[in-house]
Write a protein that holds these residues in place. Structure first.
Motif, mmCIF file in Angstrom:
data_model
loop_
_atom_site.group_PDB
_atom_site.id
_atom_site.type_symbol
_atom_site.label_atom_id
_atom_site.label_comp_id
_atom_site.label_asym_id
_atom_site.label_seq_id
_atom_site.Cartn_x
_atom_site.Cartn_y
_atom_site.Cartn_z
ATOM 1 N N ARG A 1 2.557 7.130 -4.707
ATOM 2 C CA ARG A 1 2.880 7.675 -6.034
ATOM 3 C C ARG A 1 3.651 8.967 -5.818
ATOM 4 O O ARG A 1 3.195 9.856 -5.109
ATOM 5 C CB ARG A 1 1.598 7.959 -6.820
ATOM 6 C CG ARG A 1 1.862 8.583 -8.160
ATOM 7 C CD ARG A 1 0.624 8.958 -8.965
ATOM 8 N NE ARG A 1 -0.619 8.815 -8.262
ATOM 9 C CZ ARG A 1 -1.686 8.193 -8.744
ATOM 10 N NH1 ARG A 1 -1.658 7.662 -9.932
ATOM 11 N NH2 ARG A 1 -2.789 8.120 -8.038
ATOM 12 N N PRO B 1 -2.103 5.895 -3.269
ATOM 13 C CA PRO B 1 -3.140 5.527 -4.254
ATOM 14 C C PRO B 1 -4.323 4.840 -3.578
ATOM 15 O O PRO B 1 -4.164 4.181 -2.557
ATOM 16 C CB PRO B 1 -2.410 4.561 -5.182
ATOM 17 C CG PRO B 1 -1.279 4.025 -4.390
ATOM 18 C CD PRO B 1 -0.907 5.089 -3.389
ATOM 19 N N ASN C 1 3.439 6.920 -14.473
ATOM 20 C CA ASN C 1 3.383 7.244 -13.045
ATOM 21 C C ASN C 1 4.544 6.515 -12.379
ATOM 22 O O ASN C 1 4.899 5.402 -12.769
ATOM 23 C CB ASN C 1 2.085 6.758 -12.410
ATOM 24 C CG ASN C 1 0.875 7.624 -12.699
ATOM 25 O OD1 ASN C 1 -0.190 7.369 -12.176
ATOM 26 N ND2 ASN C 1 0.990 8.653 -13.522
ATOM 27 N N ILE D 1 5.952 5.059 -8.742
ATOM 28 C CA ILE D 1 5.433 4.652 -7.442
ATOM 29 C C ILE D 1 6.525 4.005 -6.596
ATOM 30 O O ILE D 1 7.540 3.555 -7.119
ATOM 31 C CB ILE D 1 4.244 3.676 -7.590
ATOM 32 C CG1 ILE D 1 4.672 2.410 -8.348
ATOM 33 C CG2 ILE D 1 3.073 4.350 -8.276
ATOM 34 C CD1 ILE D 1 3.602 1.343 -8.421
ATOM 35 N N PHE E 1 -3.890 4.398 -11.905
ATOM 36 C CA PHE E 1 -2.532 4.722 -12.336
ATOM 37 C C PHE E 1 -2.528 4.885 -13.839
ATOM 38 O O PHE E 1 -3.243 4.177 -14.539
ATOM 39 C CB PHE E 1 -1.536 3.606 -11.978
ATOM 40 C CG PHE E 1 -1.293 3.421 -10.519
ATOM 41 C CD1 PHE E 1 -0.648 4.404 -9.786
ATOM 42 C CD2 PHE E 1 -1.680 2.267 -9.874
ATOM 43 C CE1 PHE E 1 -0.410 4.234 -8.429
ATOM 44 C CE2 PHE E 1 -1.443 2.082 -8.529
ATOM 45 C CZ PHE E 1 -0.811 3.070 -7.808
#
Length: 175
Positions: free
Chosen positions: A164, A174, A49, A51, A45
């Motif tokens: 994500r 991920p 990012n 998520i 990550f």
């Protein structure tokens, strides 16, 4: 005609209110969006990012979790290395948990930039206390994690990073 319009408006308002209540319940009890800050989990990550975190997942070894930091008011994202009672040893970048050697493929990119015989992770040997988790960032050289603040309480866990959704080109589950 007026009576029909009023009924339709009330019908719409009821539907909207029900949708909002369901969304709030889901966000509070089931999942929540989180923005990653910092570089401690790179390359898995990156900062900014976005998520989705599941609040109902059973946390297992090597899951990526979001938790309340024991040293600040922030939430951190790290990888679970040890579960309650685990004996963890890292020696010459080899992770051993309860006497079994584990491969850490998520460290491959960070290890690739090291000079020969240089370690990504310093040697350590610990036992995870009951009710706790031992967590580490994938960017081991730049991560504030259990090596600094110790094991975290399982009660501090917000949830497991499941998906994500931003940036778009990296959207997905991920690894």
């Amino acid at each position: 005609m007026k009576e029909r319009s009023k009924k339709e408006i009330w019908s719409w308002l009821g539907s909207i209110l029900a949708a909002v209540v369901v969304a709030l319940i889901c966000r509070h009890f089931i999942f929540t969006p989180v923005m990653v800050e910092g570089k401690s989990m790179m390359p898995t990550f990156e900062s900014n990012n976005q998520i989705i975190v599941s609040k109902i997942s059973k946390i297992e070894r090597f899951d990526m979790i979001v938790f309340h930091s024991p040293i600040s008011k922030d939430n951190y994202i790290k990888r679970v290395i040890g579960l309650p009672g685990d004996r963890i040893q890292i020696k010459n970048d080899v992770l051993t948990i309860n006497g079994k050697i584990y491969n850490e493929p998520y460290l491959k990119e960070n290890k690739s930039v090291l000079v020969p015989r240089e370690n990504l992770t310093e040697n350590l040997s610990i036992q995870v206390p009951a009710g706790s988790l031992y967590v580490m960032g994938d960017n081991r050289r730049d991560s504030m994690d259990s090596r600094v603040f110790g094991s975290i309480s399982q009660k501090a866990v917000v949830g497991e990073a499941k998906f994500r959704f931003s940036p778009f080109e990296k959207m997905g589950v991920p690894k």
